[in-house]
Design a protein around this motif. Structure first.
Motif, PDB file in Angstrom:
ATOM      1  N   HIS A  13     -13.266 -30.375  17.033  1.00  0.00           N
ATOM      2  CA  HIS A  13     -13.893 -31.381  16.171  1.00  0.00           C
ATOM      3  C   HIS A  13     -15.188 -30.837  15.554  1.00  0.00           C
ATOM      4  O   HIS A  13     -15.435 -31.012  14.365  1.00  0.00           O
ATOM      5  CB  HIS A  13     -14.179 -32.650  16.979  1.00  0.00           C
ATOM      6  N   GLU A  14     -16.000 -30.156  16.349  1.00  0.00           N
ATOM      7  CA  GLU A  14     -17.243 -29.568  15.848  1.00  0.00           C
ATOM      8  C   GLU A  14     -16.965 -28.498  14.794  1.00  0.00           C
ATOM      9  O   GLU A  14     -17.649 -28.420  13.777  1.00  0.00           O
ATOM     10  CB  GLU A  14     -18.054 -28.974  17.001  1.00  0.00           C
ATOM     11  N   ARG A  15     -15.946 -27.660  15.033  1.00  0.00           N
ATOM     12  CA  ARG A  15     -15.579 -26.629  14.045  1.00  0.00           C
ATOM     13  C   ARG A  15     -15.113 -27.263  12.753  1.00  0.00           C
ATOM     14  O   ARG A  15     -15.484 -26.815  11.663  1.00  0.00           O
ATOM     15  CB  ARG A  15     -14.475 -25.735  14.602  1.00  0.00           C
ATOM     16  N   ALA A  16     -14.311 -28.292  12.849  1.00  0.00           N
ATOM     17  CA  ALA A  16     -13.801 -28.959  11.647  1.00  0.00           C
ATOM     18  C   ALA A  16     -14.939 -29.583  10.848  1.00  0.00           C
ATOM     19  O   ALA A  16     -14.951 -29.503   9.617  1.00  0.00           O
ATOM     20  CB  ALA A  16     -12.776 -30.026  12.029  1.00  0.00           C
ATOM     21  N   GLN A  17     -15.899 -30.185  11.525  1.00  0.00           N
ATOM     22  CA  GLN A  17     -17.024 -30.796  10.819  1.00  0.00           C
ATOM     23  C   GLN A  17     -17.933 -29.754  10.203  1.00  0.00           C
ATOM     24  O   GLN A  17     -18.403 -29.914   9.089  1.00  0.00           O
ATOM     25  CB  GLN A  17     -17.823 -31.694  11.754  1.00  0.00           C
ATOM     26  N   SER A  18     -18.195 -28.654  10.908  1.00  0.00           N
ATOM     27  CA  SER A  18     -19.079 -27.622  10.361  1.00  0.00           C
ATOM     28  C   SER A  18     -18.418 -26.911   9.195  1.00  0.00           C
ATOM     29  O   SER A  18     -19.094 -26.496   8.257  1.00  0.00           O
ATOM     30  CB  SER A  18     -19.484 -26.619  11.439  1.00  0.00           C
ATOM     31  N   THR A  19     -17.104 -26.773   9.206  1.00  0.00           N
ATOM     32  CA  THR A  19     -16.391 -26.128   8.105  1.00  0.00           C
ATOM     33  C   THR A  19     -16.452 -26.983   6.852  1.00  0.00           C
ATOM     34  O   THR A  19     -16.706 -26.472   5.766  1.00  0.00           O
ATOM     35  CB  THR A  19     -14.920 -25.875   8.484  1.00  0.00           C
ATOM     36  N   THR A  20     -16.260 -28.280   6.981  1.00  0.00           N
ATOM     37  CA  THR A  20     -16.286 -29.137   5.806  1.00  0.00           C
ATOM     38  C   THR A  20     -17.686 -29.286   5.253  1.00  0.00           C
ATOM     39  O   THR A  20     -17.863 -29.432   4.056  1.00  0.00           O
ATOM     40  CB  THR A  20     -15.711 -30.533   6.117  1.00  0.00           C
ATOM     41  N   GLN A  21     -18.694 -29.224   6.098  1.00  0.00           N
ATOM     42  CA  GLN A  21     -20.069 -29.338   5.627  1.00  0.00           C
ATOM     43  C   GLN A  21     -20.569 -28.037   5.022  1.00  0.00           C
ATOM     44  O   GLN A  21     -21.373 -28.041   4.106  1.00  0.00           O
ATOM     45  CB  GLN A  21     -20.987 -29.751   6.773  1.00  0.00           C
TER      46      GLN A  21
END
Length: 78
Positions: A34-42
């Motif tokens: 979840h953290e990776r997915a959020q940091s990638t989109t940001q």
């Protein structure tokens, strides 16, 4: 919902896992994903606009040469 509960600083991953009958390692893996997915989109915006200043006397060929030397080329039709 489980990931959100495990991000609560007042609760441990083990407590959340036990409450839902899950393995704590599984929840930890979900949190990292979840953290990776959020940091990638940001980190990667869909589009980026930069200011471009065209010289009044520059020809199309001269301008293309300047643009190709940059890291991210610009392309447009006139």
């Amino acid at each position: 919902m489980v990931v959100a509960q495990s991000n609560d600083p007042a609760r441990s991953i083990a407590d959340v896992a036990q409450e839902h009958g899950l393995n704590a390692n599984m929840i930890a893996r979900w949190r990292r994903a979840h953290e990776r997915a959020q940091s990638t989109t940001q980190a990667q915006p869909a589009e980026t606009f930069i200011p471009v200043h065209a010289c009044a006397g520059a020809t199309d060929v001269e301008y293309r040469r300047r643009v190709r030397r940059r890291a991210s080329p610009l392309r447009w039709t006139t």
